[in-house]
Enzyme design. Sequence first.
Site, mmCIF file in Angstrom:
data_model
loop_
_atom_site.group_PDB
_atom_site.id
_atom_site.type_symbol
_atom_site.label_atom_id
_atom_site.label_comp_id
_atom_site.label_asym_id
_atom_site.label_seq_id
_atom_site.Cartn_x
_atom_site.Cartn_y
_atom_site.Cartn_z
ATOM 1 C CD GLU A 441 -7.081 -14.970 -1.149
ATOM 2 O OE1 GLU A 441 -7.883 -14.885 -0.197
ATOM 3 O OE2 GLU A 441 -6.220 -15.873 -1.235
HETATM 4 C C1 LIG Z 1 -11.601 -5.448 4.291
HETATM 5 C C2 LIG Z 1 -10.586 -6.507 4.552
HETATM 6 C C3 LIG Z 1 -10.965 -7.844 4.593
HETATM 7 C C4 LIG Z 1 -10.019 -8.836 4.869
HETATM 8 N N1 LIG Z 1 -10.434 -10.147 5.001
HETATM 9 C C5 LIG Z 1 -9.557 -11.071 5.483
HETATM 10 C C6 LIG Z 1 -10.002 -12.385 5.846
HETATM 11 O O1 LIG Z 1 -11.181 -12.736 5.705
HETATM 12 N N2 LIG Z 1 -9.091 -13.242 6.377
HETATM 13 C C7 LIG Z 1 -7.788 -12.896 6.566
HETATM 14 O O2 LIG Z 1 -7.026 -13.718 7.061
HETATM 15 N N3 LIG Z 1 -7.317 -11.663 6.215
HETATM 16 C C8 LIG Z 1 -8.185 -10.742 5.690
HETATM 17 N N4 LIG Z 1 -7.741 -9.485 5.375
HETATM 18 C C9 LIG Z 1 -6.342 -9.150 5.539
HETATM 19 C C10 LIG Z 1 -5.628 -8.951 4.222
HETATM 20 O O3 LIG Z 1 -5.469 -10.168 3.554
HETATM 21 C C11 LIG Z 1 -4.300 -8.236 4.533
HETATM 22 O O4 LIG Z 1 -4.634 -6.885 4.849
HETATM 23 C C12 LIG Z 1 -3.313 -8.306 3.405
HETATM 24 O O5 LIG Z 1 -2.844 -9.615 3.262
HETATM 25 C C13 LIG Z 1 -2.127 -7.365 3.591
HETATM 26 O O6 LIG Z 1 -1.555 -7.496 4.848
HETATM 27 P P1 LIG Z 1 -1.277 -6.179 5.721
HETATM 28 O O7 LIG Z 1 -2.560 -5.419 5.784
HETATM 29 O O8 LIG Z 1 -0.669 -6.584 6.998
HETATM 30 O O9 LIG Z 1 -0.270 -5.327 4.872
HETATM 31 P P2 LIG Z 1 1.345 -5.493 4.879
HETATM 32 O O10 LIG Z 1 1.693 -6.924 4.743
HETATM 33 O O11 LIG Z 1 1.881 -4.742 6.036
HETATM 34 O O12 LIG Z 1 1.719 -4.741 3.527
HETATM 35 C C14 LIG Z 1 1.875 -3.324 3.421
HETATM 36 C C15 LIG Z 1 2.460 -2.999 2.056
HETATM 37 O O13 LIG Z 1 3.753 -3.580 1.952
HETATM 38 C C16 LIG Z 1 3.841 -4.445 0.838
HETATM 39 N N5 LIG Z 1 4.637 -5.617 1.177
HETATM 40 C C17 LIG Z 1 4.597 -6.347 2.315
HETATM 41 N N6 LIG Z 1 5.465 -7.358 2.248
HETATM 42 C C18 LIG Z 1 6.067 -7.293 1.051
HETATM 43 C C19 LIG Z 1 7.061 -8.063 0.382
HETATM 44 N N7 LIG Z 1 7.591 -9.145 0.931
HETATM 45 N N8 LIG Z 1 7.416 -7.689 -0.872
HETATM 46 C C20 LIG Z 1 6.876 -6.604 -1.447
HETATM 47 N N9 LIG Z 1 5.951 -5.838 -0.869
HETATM 48 C C21 LIG Z 1 5.535 -6.178 0.364
HETATM 49 C C22 LIG Z 1 2.406 -4.831 0.498
HETATM 50 O O14 LIG Z 1 2.253 -5.170 -0.865
HETATM 51 C C23 LIG Z 1 1.653 -3.576 0.891
HETATM 52 O O15 LIG Z 1 1.647 -2.669 -0.176
HETATM 53 C C24 LIG Z 1 -8.667 -8.486 5.056
HETATM 54 C C25 LIG Z 1 -8.284 -7.143 4.980
HETATM 55 C C26 LIG Z 1 -9.213 -6.168 4.756
HETATM 56 C C27 LIG Z 1 -8.770 -4.734 4.763
#
Ligand SMILES: Cc1cc2nc3c(=O)[nH]c(=O)nc-3n(C[C@H](O)[C@H](O)[C@H](O)COP(=O)(O)OP(=O)(O)OC[C@H]3O[C@@H](n4cnc5c(N)ncnc54)[C@H](O)[C@@H]3O)c2cc1C
Length: 598
Positions: A441
């Site tokens: 989220e």
């Molecule tokens: C158990 C689980 C349930 C989930 N449920 C849902 C769901 O129901 N629906 C859905 O759509 N998604 C869902 N998600 C996805 C979740 O919302 C994403 O994992 C999350 O938004 C982070 O995206 P990412 O994993 O690609 O990490 P990334 O975006 O790759 O981030 C990696 C790191 O880089 C940092 N970062 C990235 N971009 C920036 C920036 N611009 N500035 C500063 N820091 C940055 C982040 O803070 C993080 O620490 C779920 C994930 C999990 C693990």
Amino acid sequence: MDTYVPPLADIELILDNVADLPGLLATPAFADVDRDLVSQVLSEIGRFMGEVVAPLNRVGDEQGSLRNDDASVTTPEGFKEAYAQYVATGFGAIPFDPTYGGGGFPWTIAIVIQEMLTSAAMAFSLCPLLTQGAIDALQHHGSAEQKELYLPKMLTGEWTGTMNLTEPQAGSDVGALTTKAEPVGDGSYRIKGQKIFITYGEHDLAENIVHLVLARTPDSAPGTRGISMFLVPKYLVGPDGSLGDRNDVTCVSLEHKLGIHASPTCVLSYGEGDGAIGWLIGDEGDGMRNMFTMMNNARLSVGLQGLALAERAYQQALTYATERLQGTAIGAPRGTSSPIIDHADVRRMLMTQRSWIDAMRCLIYANAAAIDRSAALAGTPEGERAREVTDLYTPLSKSLCTDVGVEMTSLALQIHGGMGYVEETGMAQHFRDARIAPIYEGTNGIQAADLVGRKLPMRNGEVVADELAAIEEVATELGANDQLAGFGDQLLAAAGAARRATKWLLANGAADPNQALGASSPYLRLLGTVVCGGLLGRLGLAALAAVVAGDDPEGLQAAKVVSARFFGEQILPAVLGLEAVVTAGSGDLFALDADQLR
Ligand SMILES: Cc1cc2nc3c(=O)[nH]c(=O)nc-3n(C[C@H](O)[C@H](O)[C@H](O)COP(=O)(O)OP(=O)(O)OC[C@H]3O[C@@H](n4cnc5c(N)ncnc54)[C@H](O)[C@@H]3O)c2cc1C
């Protein structure tokens, strides 16, 4: 040992003294909701959570949800039966529009219910949570026809909902998503693409699943401006609400995770055949904007997961601390073994949890009440002020409470010594479950960027300044009171630190955004803790007034005075160090290149 007792007395106290529930119920929007009725409902729901849902927590962790060869998903033992009971109670409909079968209660009450549901079994709670998010989106942006067809069954929980944003290349950067939606010409679209990490994207709890999917229409603008939101049911729905053919959406796999094992985290493939049939929600290109209207609610719901798991873990740690005998406490007879609760360092861990739980509950409920007030009093100065508070508090609730939730479940584990680290006591599960909340989220890093990039600049920093001025008023009131004067001094000092850090960010962030972004997380911790201090100050003053008036039969109010004071004197002072961190500047973050970081 691994049980859950809903903390109804604490909940009621904070609803009345911090969220001003009586004032909220006095607005015309909630003319039909009576304060006593709220108490009855919460007590009934609390009983259900403790007796029916809480026992699912352990079995859910041990068994997890499983994907079968036919791509269906089976939830752990007992989940289906408990979910059927949840649907029968109608609790899910309580905060929604009566036109579609809702109870018309404030969102604040929905948040209290979510807290108890999450404490009882977080992995189970995610299904109703996602459904409520989808209802919220449809209520705001769906057509009249979509609302009539889908909302009644979603409100009861007979049909559940999902949110589909994430794709492998599009996580925090939602604008990078590539799922496609082609118009067919009859008002529907064909959706093709892959979504990952979709919570409860497939399961056996309900007869239908309503997926809300973000996708791109042909020739749409790049980035977030070209994203639209679609309604894609697992089973197509006839005009009379009957279920028809299976739609072209398949659960390709489930993730194996650190925690929340019972919550199926799905890779969903849309359009392995001709394309999944979906319908536009709102207008083309409005997908992100529509998603944002429900973002405040969804982020608050995740923030409360930190509170809810801290509460559950604390209850268990407290029991353990009274039963486990080790060493002889100061003052205990020589040669006897004392319960570890009598050791000062264990007391410190317990008091830290007690105070933070009160602080988080104050923040979450005040945030929820601001959401309600901004809607109930829209168009008035009070409504506008509530909207500003909502905007400011939301990233604080999401990030601070989920980070603190991890810290507090860790402390509860620490109280168990080695028995916390082994799975047998169930304590480790709370710690593992809590770890997801700072990630999904909108990661906490993204929340901090939102705070310094969008919220801090509101009215050129005056929204934050107003909040700090209100906190300083509380500090003055505390200072005038013998029992709370130390808290008052610390709150004043902490508010001063927040003022200086805010001024520094406003002055330096505009010229070099990395100065603001590099300091964003410590700043969020600073501001969030100070806001919690202000809210706990109000709670402490109200509780002390009740004690002085002799209105404290159970000793609850006296305990709240101590908990608030402990926060003020032993937790709040740490933020003074954060001012130095924020204002040191971010130069060293980029002083080493990526190779030098090796
Ligand atoms: C158990 C689980 C349930 C989930 N449920 C849902 C769901 O129901 N629906 C859905 O759509 N998604 C869902 N998600 C996805 C979740 O919302 C994403 O994992 C999350 O938004 C982070 O995206 P990412 O994993 O690609 O990490 P990334 O975006 O790759 O981030 C990696 C790191 O880089 C940092 N970062 C990235 N971009 C920036 C920036 N611009 N500035 C500063 N820091 C940055 C982040 O803070 C993080 O620490 C779920 C994930 C999990 C693990």
